[in-house]
Design an enzyme around this catalytic site. Structure first.
Site, PDB file in Angstrom:
ATOM      1  N   GLU A   7      -4.662  17.789 -10.036  1.00  0.00           N
ATOM      2  CA  GLU A   7      -5.087  18.202 -11.376  1.00  0.00           C
ATOM      3  C   GLU A   7      -6.562  18.559 -11.459  1.00  0.00           C
ATOM      4  O   GLU A   7      -7.327  17.962 -12.197  1.00  0.00           O
ATOM      5  CB  GLU A   7      -4.769  17.100 -12.400  1.00  0.00           C
ATOM      6  CG  GLU A   7      -4.807  17.624 -13.825  1.00  0.00           C
ATOM      7  CD  GLU A   7      -4.080  16.733 -14.814  1.00  0.00           C
ATOM      8  OE1 GLU A   7      -3.486  15.735 -14.416  1.00  0.00           O
ATOM      9  OE2 GLU A   7      -4.132  17.091 -15.999  1.00  0.00           O
ATOM     10  N   LYS A  20       2.506  11.687 -10.396  1.00  0.00           N
ATOM     11  CA  LYS A  20       1.599  10.883 -11.219  1.00  0.00           C
ATOM     12  C   LYS A  20       2.386   9.671 -11.692  1.00  0.00           C
ATOM     13  O   LYS A  20       3.436   9.796 -12.305  1.00  0.00           O
ATOM     14  CB  LYS A  20       1.113  11.687 -12.441  1.00  0.00           C
ATOM     15  CG  LYS A  20       0.045  12.686 -12.112  1.00  0.00           C
ATOM     16  CD  LYS A  20      -0.903  12.904 -13.286  1.00  0.00           C
ATOM     17  CE  LYS A  20      -0.434  14.010 -14.187  1.00  0.00           C
ATOM     18  NZ  LYS A  20      -1.322  14.207 -15.348  1.00  0.00           N
ATOM     19  N   LYS A  76       6.862  23.627 -12.880  1.00  0.00           N
ATOM     20  CA  LYS A  76       6.060  22.417 -12.664  1.00  0.00           C
ATOM     21  C   LYS A  76       5.832  22.186 -11.167  1.00  0.00           C
ATOM     22  O   LYS A  76       4.720  21.867 -10.731  1.00  0.00           O
ATOM     23  CB  LYS A  76       6.750  21.200 -13.305  1.00  0.00           C
ATOM     24  CG  LYS A  76       6.078  19.866 -12.975  1.00  0.00           C
ATOM     25  CD  LYS A  76       5.290  19.245 -14.099  1.00  0.00           C
ATOM     26  CE  LYS A  76       4.344  18.165 -13.599  1.00  0.00           C
ATOM     27  NZ  LYS A  76       4.322  16.953 -14.365  1.00  0.00           N
ATOM     28  N   HIS A 115      -1.161  20.017 -26.102  1.00  0.00           N
ATOM     29  CA  HIS A 115      -1.364  18.572 -26.001  1.00  0.00           C
ATOM     30  C   HIS A 115      -2.649  18.070 -26.659  1.00  0.00           C
ATOM     31  O   HIS A 115      -2.723  16.902 -27.027  1.00  0.00           O
ATOM     32  CB  HIS A 115      -1.306  18.120 -24.540  1.00  0.00           C
ATOM     33  CG  HIS A 115       0.097  17.993 -24.024  1.00  0.00           C
ATOM     34  ND1 HIS A 115       0.963  19.066 -23.971  1.00  0.00           N
ATOM     35  CD2 HIS A 115       0.800  16.923 -23.565  1.00  0.00           C
ATOM     36  CE1 HIS A 115       2.133  18.653 -23.481  1.00  0.00           C
ATOM     37  NE2 HIS A 115       2.057  17.354 -23.227  1.00  0.00           N
ATOM     38  N   ARG A 167       0.817  -1.224   0.000  1.00  0.00           N
ATOM     39  CA  ARG A 167       0.000   0.000   0.000  1.00  0.00           C
ATOM     40  C   ARG A 167       0.843   1.264   0.000  1.00  0.00           C
ATOM     41  O   ARG A 167       0.413   2.321   0.433  1.00  0.00           O
ATOM     42  CB  ARG A 167      -0.940   0.052   1.195  1.00  0.00           C
ATOM     43  CG  ARG A 167      -1.910  -1.097   1.234  1.00  0.00           C
ATOM     44  CD  ARG A 167      -3.041  -0.805   2.181  1.00  0.00           C
ATOM     45  NE  ARG A 167      -3.899  -1.965   2.284  1.00  0.00           N
ATOM     46  CZ  ARG A 167      -3.713  -2.948   3.154  1.00  0.00           C
ATOM     47  NH1 ARG A 167      -2.694  -2.891   3.991  1.00  0.00           N
ATOM     48  NH2 ARG A 167      -4.539  -3.962   3.181  1.00  0.00           N
ATOM     49  N   HIS A 218      -1.642  15.282 -29.009  1.00  0.00           N
ATOM     50  CA  HIS A 218      -2.037  13.874 -28.845  1.00  0.00           C
ATOM     51  C   HIS A 218      -2.683  13.345 -30.116  1.00  0.00           C
ATOM     52  O   HIS A 218      -2.439  12.211 -30.526  1.00  0.00           O
ATOM     53  CB  HIS A 218      -3.018  13.725 -27.671  1.00  0.00           C
ATOM     54  CG  HIS A 218      -2.350  13.785 -26.335  1.00  0.00           C
ATOM     55  ND1 HIS A 218      -2.948  14.342 -25.226  1.00  0.00           N
ATOM     56  CD2 HIS A 218      -1.126  13.366 -25.923  1.00  0.00           C
ATOM     57  CE1 HIS A 218      -2.118  14.254 -24.181  1.00  0.00           C
ATOM     58  NE2 HIS A 218      -1.008  13.662 -24.589  1.00  0.00           N
ATOM     59  N   GLU A 262       8.786  20.407 -24.406  1.00  0.00           N
ATOM     60  CA  GLU A 262       8.066  20.556 -23.137  1.00  0.00           C
ATOM     61  C   GLU A 262       8.639  21.722 -22.329  1.00  0.00           C
ATOM     62  O   GLU A 262       7.930  22.359 -21.556  1.00  0.00           O
ATOM     63  CB  GLU A 262       8.125  19.263 -22.307  1.00  0.00           C
ATOM     64  CG  GLU A 262       7.506  18.035 -22.963  1.00  0.00           C
ATOM     65  CD  GLU A 262       5.982  17.934 -22.816  1.00  0.00           C
ATOM     66  OE1 GLU A 262       5.349  18.861 -22.274  1.00  0.00           O
ATOM     67  OE2 GLU A 262       5.427  16.908 -23.274  1.00  0.00           O
ATOM     68  N   HIS A 271       6.342  12.356 -28.904  1.00  0.00           N
ATOM     69  CA  HIS A 271       5.393  13.140 -28.108  1.00  0.00           C
ATOM     70  C   HIS A 271       5.772  14.627 -28.129  1.00  0.00           C
ATOM     71  O   HIS A 271       4.939  15.496 -28.389  1.00  0.00           O
ATOM     72  CB  HIS A 271       5.359  12.609 -26.674  1.00  0.00           C
ATOM     73  CG  HIS A 271       4.527  13.436 -25.744  1.00  0.00           C
ATOM     74  ND1 HIS A 271       3.158  13.492 -25.837  1.00  0.00           N
ATOM     75  CD2 HIS A 271       4.884  14.263 -24.723  1.00  0.00           C
ATOM     76  CE1 HIS A 271       2.697  14.318 -24.904  1.00  0.00           C
ATOM     77  NE2 HIS A 271       3.724  14.797 -24.221  1.00  0.00           N
ATOM     78  N   ARG A 303      -3.232  22.798 -12.977  1.00  0.00           N
ATOM     79  CA  ARG A 303      -2.327  21.811 -13.581  1.00  0.00           C
ATOM     80  C   ARG A 303      -2.679  21.568 -15.044  1.00  0.00           C
ATOM     81  O   ARG A 303      -1.845  21.153 -15.834  1.00  0.00           O
ATOM     82  CB  ARG A 303      -2.370  20.513 -12.753  1.00  0.00           C
ATOM     83  CG  ARG A 303      -1.173  19.606 -12.993  1.00  0.00           C
ATOM     84  CD  ARG A 303      -1.002  18.590 -11.877  1.00  0.00           C
ATOM     85  NE  ARG A 303       0.010  17.602 -12.226  1.00  0.00           N
ATOM     86  CZ  ARG A 303       0.457  16.664 -11.394  1.00  0.00           C
ATOM     87  NH1 ARG A 303       0.010  16.600 -10.170  1.00  0.00           N
ATOM     88  NH2 ARG A 303       1.365  15.799 -11.784  1.00  0.00           N
ATOM     89  N   ASN A 305      -1.129  21.313 -20.140  1.00  0.00           N
ATOM     90  CA  ASN A 305      -1.536  20.578 -21.347  1.00  0.00           C
ATOM     91  C   ASN A 305      -1.461  21.437 -22.604  1.00  0.00           C
ATOM     92  O   ASN A 305      -1.938  21.033 -23.654  1.00  0.00           O
ATOM     93  CB  ASN A 305      -2.957  20.043 -21.187  1.00  0.00           C
ATOM     94  CG  ASN A 305      -3.013  18.930 -20.161  1.00  0.00           C
ATOM     95  OD1 ASN A 305      -2.055  18.172 -20.026  1.00  0.00           O
ATOM     96  ND2 ASN A 305      -4.100  18.845 -19.426  1.00  0.00           N
TER      97      ASN A 305
END
Ligand code: NAD
Ligand code: ZN
Length: 510
Positions: free
Chosen positions: A388, A294, A378, A399, A272, A403, A336, A416, A392, A396
C-alpha cells in the site's frame, strides 16, 4: 529452458485446437539468426529484441499457447501485465534434470562457464517464476501427462496474487470446491479452523466434508466486529498452543472479514508465521478483506491498529456460501463491488447494471462472474502494490467520507458498505464539478446504488455534520489527504488535497 515447453506447448495447443507460438522461434525468424548468435550480441540487446516480440504477443488477444523464453518475464511490470489477462504456467525441473537435458545443447550460452551457472540463474529467477498461475514440476512426467495436467489447470483459470515466493491462487468456485486439494498440497501437520457462530450454523457440514482425513479442530467465535480484539487473539494463540500447532500447521479461516482478519493475524504471529488459507463467506470478504494479506485486530476505538501483512497460501471462494449471508451485509458488500468496478473494471459496472436482479437473488452463475471480476481487480492492485504505497490507495474510493459518516452514525446508522456508497456518490459529484469525472457518471452510479438497495445520496445536513470528523482520516498526512476521484469507469486517480479545502468543497456540496 530444458523443462520441455517446446514439446508440451504444441501438445497443449493441439488439445485446445488453438495455434502454438514459440517466441524463441519468432525471434530467430524475425532477425534471421539463430539464438546463440542473437545472444552473442550481449544479454541487454537480446532482452530488448525479446521484449519487442513479447509486446506483440501481449497486444494480440486471440487465444493461443505461447512458449516464452526463460528470460522473457524478468521484467516485473511486463510479467504483471501478462498475468492480468493470460494464464501463465511455469514448468520447472531440478537442476540435475536440467543439466542432463541441456548437456548437449550448444545454444545456451547463458549456461556456459562456471558449473554453478545453472543454479545461480535459477536462483536469480525463482521469485519471478513463483509469480505464475501454475507451477508444474516436470521431472517425473511425460509430455502428454504434463499437457493433460495443464489442460485441467486452464479449465479452472485461477486468479493469482503475485507476490514473489509468497504468490498464491484465488479460486472463485461455483459448484466444485477444491479446498481438499489445496490442503493436501500443503501437507499440514494440523489444521485449526477458525469461524464464527453464524457461519458455523449454516455451513458446518461443508467443512466436515472438506477436512475429512486431515487432523483438524475448530474454534468457533462469536460473530461481530467486537471479536477483532487482542483478547480474542490471545484466545486463538492459546488454542494453537493446545492444538500443538508446529510450523507445518495451517489455519483455515472460514467467515467474513472479521474472521479472516483475525485468523490471518493469528497465523501471521504464531511461531513467527504459519500458513493460512482464507475462505471468505461474505461478499465483502470475497471482494476485499480476504485478498491482499492485510490482517488485523482493533484496539478499542482504533480500527485495525494491531496487524501485519501476512499473505495466505490460497484463497477459496465458494460463491454458494453467500446464500446465507444476511441481506444488509450482502448489499453492503455490493457497494465495495461498485467501488472496485469504478476503480478498475468498466465491464463489471455494466455487468452489475444488466444483471442487478440476478445479483440480488445471488444466482451462483452471476455471482461467480461478479466476484471473479472484482477479485481480479483487487488481486491486480495488490500484486502491483503489496504494501500500500501507491496504487492500492485507489481502493479507498468513497472511504474518506465513508469512514467519517460511519463514525458520525456511531457505527450503527450506516454499515461500512452503505457509508462507502454515500462517500462514492460525494466523490463522483465533486469529481464532476472539478471536471475530472466524466459527466453523468454520478447519476449513473446513483441509479445503480438505488437498484441494489443501497443509500445513494447523503443528506446535506449529515454531510455538514460529518465535516469535523474528516480531521481523523487515518490516511491523512500533515493536514492533507489522498482523495480518490474517478475519471471514467475503470480509471481512478488520487489527488492530494488539504483537509480544509476538501471540507470547504464538501460544505458547498451540502
Ligand atoms: N483485511 C482487509 O484488507 C480488509 C478489507 C476490508 C474489510 N476488512 C475487515 O472486514 C471486516 C468486515 O467484514 P464483513 O462485512 O465480512 O463482516 P463480518 O465478518 O462481521 O460478517 C458480517 C456478518 O455476516 C455473518 N456472515 C458472514 N458470512 C456469512 C454466511 N455465509 N452466512 C451467514 N452469515 C454470515 C457474520 O457472522 C457477521 O455477522 C471489518 O472488520 C473490516 O475491518 C478487512
Ligand atoms: Zn471498505
Amino acid at each position: 529452458m530444458g523443462t520441455g515447453k517446446s514439446t508440451v506447448g504444441p501438445l497443449l495447443a493441439r488439445s485446445l485446437d488453438v495455434p502454438f507460438v514459440d517466441t524463441d522461434a519468432l525471434l530467430e525468424a524475425r532477425f534471421d539468426a539463430p539464438l546463440p548468435s542473437l545472444l552473442s550480441r550481449g544479454e541487454a540487446s537480446f532482452r530488448s529484441l525479446e521484449r519487442t516480440v513479447l509486446e506483440e504477443q501481449l497486444a494480440d488477444p486471440s487465444p493461443r499457447v505461447v512458449a516464452l523464453g526463460g528470460g522473457a518475464l524478468l521484467d516485473r511490470t511486463v510479467r504483471l501485465r501478462l498475468l492480468a489477462r493470460n494464464t501463465l504456467c511455469c514448468l520447472t525441473a531440478s537442476p540435475d534434470q536440467l543439466r542432463a537435458r541441456l548437456q548437449h545443447d550448444s545454444s545456451r550460452p547463458l549456461l556456459a562457464g562456471a558449473p554453478w551457472a545453472l543454479e545461480s540463474l535459477l536462483q536469480q529467477r525463482t521469485e519471478g517464476y513463483a509469480e505464475a498461475h501454475v507451477l508444474l514440476p516436470t521431472d517425473h512426467q511425460t509430455p502428454d501427462q504434463l499437457a493433460a495436467l495443464l489442460l485441467g489447470e486452464l479449465a479452472r483459470a485461477d486468479l493469482l496474487v503475485a507476490a514473489g515466493s509468497r504468490s498464491y491462487p484465488v479460486r472463485v468456485e461455483k459448484d466444485l470446491c477444491t479446498i481438499p486439494t489445496t490442503l493436501q498440497h500443503l501437507e499440514p501437520t494440523s489444521i485449526l479452523l477458525v469461524t464464527d457462530r453464524n457461519v458455523a450454523q449454516h455451513h458446518e457440514a461443508r467443512w466436515s466434508g472438506w477436512l475429512q482425513g486431515f487432523p483438524w479442530e475448530a474454534m468457533v467465535l462469536e460473530p461481530g466486529e467486537s471479536q477483532k480484539s487482542p483478547a480474542v487473539l490471545l484466545r486463538l494463540w492459546e488454542r494453537l498452543q493446545q492444538v500443538g500447532m508446529d510450523r507445518r500447521g495451517v489455519v483455515l479461516a472460514v467467515g467474513g472479514g472479521v474472521v479472516t482478519d483475525l485468523g490471518g493475524l493469528a497465523a501471521g504471529t504464531w511461531l513467527r508465521g504459519v500458513r493460512w488459507v482464507a475462505v471468505p463467506s461474505s461478499l465483502l470478504g470475497m471482494v476485499d478483506a480476504a485478498i491482499g494479506g492485510k490482517t488485523a485486530v482493533d484496539l478499542g476505538a482504533g480500527k485495525n491498529v494491531i496487524g501485519a501483512f501476512h499473505q495466505p497460501s490460497a484463497v477459496h471462494m465458494p460463491v454458494t456460501l453467500l446464500h446465507t449471508e444476511p441481506e444488509r451485509s450482502f448489499r453492503s458488500g455490493l457497494a465495495e463491488v461498485i467501488k472496485t468496478a469504478l476503480v478498475g473494471d468498466a465491464g463489471l459496472l455494466r455487468l452489475l447494471e444488466e444483471e442487478h436482479e440476478a445479483v440480488l437473488r445471488r444466482e451462483p452463475g452471476v455471482m461467480a462472474r461478479v466476484v471473479r471480476a472484482s477479485a481480479a481487480v483487487k488481486a491486480g492492485v495488490v500484486s502491483r502494490d503489496e504494501k500500500e504505497q501507491g496504487e492500492r490507495r485507489l481502493l479507498n474510493l468513497g472511504h474518506t467520507v465513508g469512514h467519517a459518516l460511519e463514525a458520525l452514525g456511531g457505527y450503527e446508522r450506516w454499515t461500512h458498505g452503505e457509508a462507502v456508497a454515500l462517500g462514492m456518490g460525494v466523490a463522483l459529484r465533486l469529481g464532476e464539478r472539478w471536471k475530472i469525472t466524466e459527466h453523468g457518471l454520478a447519476e449513473r452510479v446513483e441509479r445503480l446504488l438505488a437498484l441494489l438497495g443501497l443509500p445513494w445520496r447523503v443528506d446535506p445536513g449529515e454531510l455538514k455534520a460529518m465535516l469535523p470528523l474528516l480531521q481523523h482520516d487515518k490516511k491523512r498526512e500533515q493536514g492533507s489527504l489522498h482523495y480518490v476521484l474517478v475519471k471514467h469507469p475503470g480509471e481512478a486517480l488520487t489527488q492530494k488535497v488539504a483537509v480544509r479545502e476538501l471540507a470547504a468543497a464538501l460544505g458547498a456540496e451540502g
